[in-house]
Write an enzyme that holds these catalytic residues in place. Structure first.
Site, PDB file in Angstrom:
ATOM      1  N   SER A  13       0.836  -1.206   0.000  1.00  0.00           N
ATOM      2  CA  SER A  13       0.000   0.000   0.000  1.00  0.00           C
ATOM      3  C   SER A  13       0.870   1.254   0.000  1.00  0.00           C
ATOM      4  O   SER A  13       2.081   1.203   0.208  1.00  0.00           O
ATOM      5  CB  SER A  13      -0.921   0.025   1.226  1.00  0.00           C
ATOM      6  OG  SER A  13      -0.160   0.124   2.417  1.00  0.00           O
TER       7      SER A  13
ATOM      8  N   ILE B 106       3.074   4.538  -0.146  1.00  0.00           N
ATOM      9  CA  ILE B 106       4.333   4.909  -0.781  1.00  0.00           C
ATOM     10  C   ILE B 106       5.068   3.686  -1.320  1.00  0.00           C
ATOM     11  O   ILE B 106       5.602   3.705  -2.431  1.00  0.00           O
ATOM     12  CB  ILE B 106       5.211   5.698   0.207  1.00  0.00           C
ATOM     13  CG1 ILE B 106       4.589   7.078   0.474  1.00  0.00           C
ATOM     14  CG2 ILE B 106       6.635   5.854  -0.325  1.00  0.00           C
ATOM     15  CD1 ILE B 106       5.300   7.878   1.560  1.00  0.00           C
TER      16      ILE B 106
ATOM     17  N   ASP C 219       7.113 -10.449   6.879  1.00  0.00           N
ATOM     18  CA  ASP C 219       6.918  -9.634   8.074  1.00  0.00           C
ATOM     19  C   ASP C 219       8.299  -9.102   8.435  1.00  0.00           C
ATOM     20  O   ASP C 219       9.192  -9.877   8.813  1.00  0.00           O
ATOM     21  CB  ASP C 219       6.356 -10.490   9.209  1.00  0.00           C
ATOM     22  CG  ASP C 219       6.173  -9.731  10.514  1.00  0.00           C
ATOM     23  OD1 ASP C 219       6.715  -8.607  10.642  1.00  0.00           O
ATOM     24  OD2 ASP C 219       5.513 -10.260  11.424  1.00  0.00           O
TER      25      ASP C 219
ATOM     26  N   TYR D   7       6.109   7.042  17.270  1.00  0.00           N
ATOM     27  CA  TYR D   7       6.412   7.179  15.843  1.00  0.00           C
ATOM     28  C   TYR D   7       7.516   8.216  15.621  1.00  0.00           C
ATOM     29  O   TYR D   7       8.446   7.992  14.847  1.00  0.00           O
ATOM     30  CB  TYR D   7       5.140   7.580  15.095  1.00  0.00           C
ATOM     31  CG  TYR D   7       5.295   7.669  13.595  1.00  0.00           C
ATOM     32  CD1 TYR D   7       5.324   6.515  12.814  1.00  0.00           C
ATOM     33  CD2 TYR D   7       5.409   8.904  12.967  1.00  0.00           C
ATOM     34  CE1 TYR D   7       5.461   6.593  11.437  1.00  0.00           C
ATOM     35  CE2 TYR D   7       5.542   8.991  11.580  1.00  0.00           C
ATOM     36  CZ  TYR D   7       5.566   7.837  10.823  1.00  0.00           C
ATOM     37  OH  TYR D   7       5.702   7.921   9.452  1.00  0.00           O
TER      38      TYR D   7
ATOM     39  N   LYS E 153      11.131   7.394  13.869  1.00  0.00           N
ATOM     40  CA  LYS E 153      11.584   8.054  12.651  1.00  0.00           C
ATOM     41  C   LYS E 153      12.827   8.903  12.902  1.00  0.00           C
ATOM     42  O   LYS E 153      13.678   9.045  12.019  1.00  0.00           O
ATOM     43  CB  LYS E 153      10.456   8.898  12.059  1.00  0.00           C
ATOM     44  CG  LYS E 153       9.313   8.066  11.503  1.00  0.00           C
ATOM     45  CD  LYS E 153       9.773   7.097  10.416  1.00  0.00           C
ATOM     46  CE  LYS E 153       8.633   6.344   9.783  1.00  0.00           C
ATOM     47  NZ  LYS E 153       9.078   5.433   8.700  1.00  0.00           N
TER      48      LYS E 153
END
Length: 248
Positions: free
Chosen positions: A19, A21, A62, A153, A157
């Site tokens: 899905s 990008i 995975d 998150y 990142k």
């Protein structure tokens, strides 16, 4: 706008290919001549990529499973690669820090950071003649996300960004380039709720100097630059493609 590069004869691995990008990048790399190994957990979606010519191989994977990662790079080796690796698999769940359990925090780092490390290491072992590793980071690794609350998150990142710098420096002498794209707000499964909410969508437009979110095609140029031989002296760099978000 069409952006192109000559990737004929190169084998590319793309994680998170089912899905957003990652899926878009499979199409871009394939249309520029690369043989793409598309990797994700949802095999049915990967089979669609093979059927429409956006991928040569569908590899169920995975990225948090070490055996799956080894098998993924093995699939690329059977095609003569990998020469290009795009780490696009990711996961996010908005939670205020005070409501985020340690288990949730660890899961986010496992998917968004640790998996990138392992995929990159396994790929580097299989790149005796060098190659390009492209990590999909985020502007939220460069700045905080407030008022969107997602400490896990942002931490993951931020880790991807400095991991990119470190691996770029560490593997430079081997001819392995490691760079990252840090997208701003783009449509994907992770951002669907933001775009579907009128107030959130207005907030994105209001705070982006260009006054709109990005279009997936606007990531094609950075991807192809980093993937192709045109960037052989570029490594350890982070490119924010964000409509000016981090320039404010």
């Amino acid at each position: 706008m069409t952006v192109s590069a000559d990737l004929d004869g190169l084998v590319a691995v793309v994680t998170g290919a089912s899905s957003g990008i990652g899926r878009h990048f499979c199409s871009v790399l394939s249309s520029n001549g690369a043989q793409v190994v598309a990797a994700a957990r949802r095999k049915d979606r990967l089979d669609e990529l093979v059927a429409d010519g956006s991928a040569a191989v569908a590899q169920e994977c995975d990225v948090t499973d070490s055996d799956d990662v080894v098998a993924l790079i093995g699939a690329a080796k059977r095609l003569g690669g990998p020469h290009i690796v795009v780490n696009a698999a990711g996961w996010a769940d908005d939670k205020p820090a005070l409501e985020t359990s340690v288990e949730h925090f660890r899961k986010t780092l496992d998917v968004d950071l640790t998996a990138i490390f392992q995929v990159s290491v396994e790929a580097a072992k299989a790149m005796p003649d060098g190659g390009s590793i492209i990590n999909i980071a985020s502007i939220l690794g460069l700045v905080g996300s407030w008022p969107v609350a997602q400490a896990a998150y942002c931490a993951a990142k931020g880790g991807v960004i400095n991991l990119t710098r470190q691996l770029g420096a560490e593997w430079a002498s081997k001819g392995i380039r490691v760079n990252a794209i840090a997208p701003g707000w783009f449509p994907s499964e992770l951002t669907d709720e933001m775009f579907e909410n009128e107030k959130s969508a207005a907030w994105i437009k209001r705070n982006t100097p260009m006054g709109r979110p990005g279009r997936l095609s606007e990531l094609d140029g950075p991807l192809l630059m980093m993937a192709s031989p045109s960037s052989t002296f570029l490594t350890g760099q982070i490119l924010a493609v964000d409509g000016g978000w981090t320039a404010r």
